[in-house]
Write an enzyme that holds these catalytic residues in place. Structure first.
Site, PDB file in Angstrom:
ATOM      1  CB  CYS A   1       1.518  -1.542 -10.109  1.00 18.74           C
ATOM      2  SG  CYS A   1       2.943  -2.650  -9.910  1.00 18.74           S
TER       3      CYS A   1
ATOM      4  CD  GLU B   1       4.547  -1.592  -3.959  1.00 23.17           C
ATOM      5  OE1 GLU B   1       5.643  -1.199  -4.426  1.00 23.17           O
ATOM      6  OE2 GLU B   1       3.469  -1.169  -4.378  1.00 23.17           O
TER       7      GLU B   1
ATOM      8  CG  HIS C   1       7.504  -1.456  -8.638  1.00 22.53           C
ATOM      9  ND1 HIS C   1       6.193  -1.419  -9.055  1.00 22.53           N
ATOM     10  CD2 HIS C   1       8.248  -1.065  -9.702  1.00 22.53           C
ATOM     11  CE1 HIS C   1       6.137  -1.032 -10.308  1.00 22.53           C
ATOM     12  NE2 HIS C   1       7.376  -0.813 -10.729  1.00 22.53           N
TER      13      HIS C   1
ATOM     14  CB  CYS D   1       3.290  -4.439  -6.287  1.00 25.31           C
ATOM     15  SG  CYS D   1       4.864  -3.718  -6.871  1.00 25.31           S
TER      16      CYS D   1
END
Length: 160
Positions: free
Chosen positions: A84, A56, A54, A87
């Protein structure tokens, strides 16, 4: 020179556009250290064959590698979509000081929408949260991406 939250979010939106060009969900992130160093990244789980890639996580990895440290004290993270659970966990473990995000994520958001992990006082670190930075632009970017994807799917189904 430090930029405003909106200017950092514009940089994150540019990263999200790069992700969309690659066929990835358009999420971008910018991480700024206390000394002004900044790192940028975007979603890449499809292209990297890595569910943890992701935006992040990607930007946290870049910063940690550059700093030779897994802690990013006093760092600020700007991301176009609410983080999420995965993260949010990485943000906590890295001890990131503040997170600013654009669009809320009612299905998987772990910052304010579905869960409030970053402000949970049962954990050993809490992160400042600033939601809604350029929310309309961030939300529109994601909606446009998925609308185009649905059109593509409908078009390919109609051909068969």
């Amino acid at each position: 020179m430090m930029l405003s939250d909106e200017e950092y979010m514009q940089l994150a939106l540019a990263q999200a556009s790069l992700a969309a060009e690659m066929g990835e969900v358009p999420v971008g992130a910018v991480l700024v250290l206390a000394d002004g160093q900044q790192f940028e990244a975007h979603n890449a789980p499809i292209s990297l064959h890595d569910p943890s890639a992701h935006a992040e996580i990607q930007v946290i990895r870049k910063a940690c590698n550059a700093m030779c440290n897994y802690r990013l004290l006093d760092a600020r993270l700007f991301v176009t979509l609410e983080p999420c659970i995965m993260c949010a966990g990485a943000i906590i473990h890295a001890r990131i000081k503040a997170v600013s995000y654009g669009a809320s994520e009612p299905k998987t958001g772990a910052v304010e929408s579905l869960y409030t992990l970053l402000s949970d006082n049962r954990l050993n670190h809490q992160t400042e949260v600033h939601g809604g930075v350029l929310a309309e632009q961030c939300s529109a970017q994601i909606k446009t991406f998925f609308k185009a994807r649905r059109r593509c799917i409908q078009h390919s189904v109609a051909k068969t």
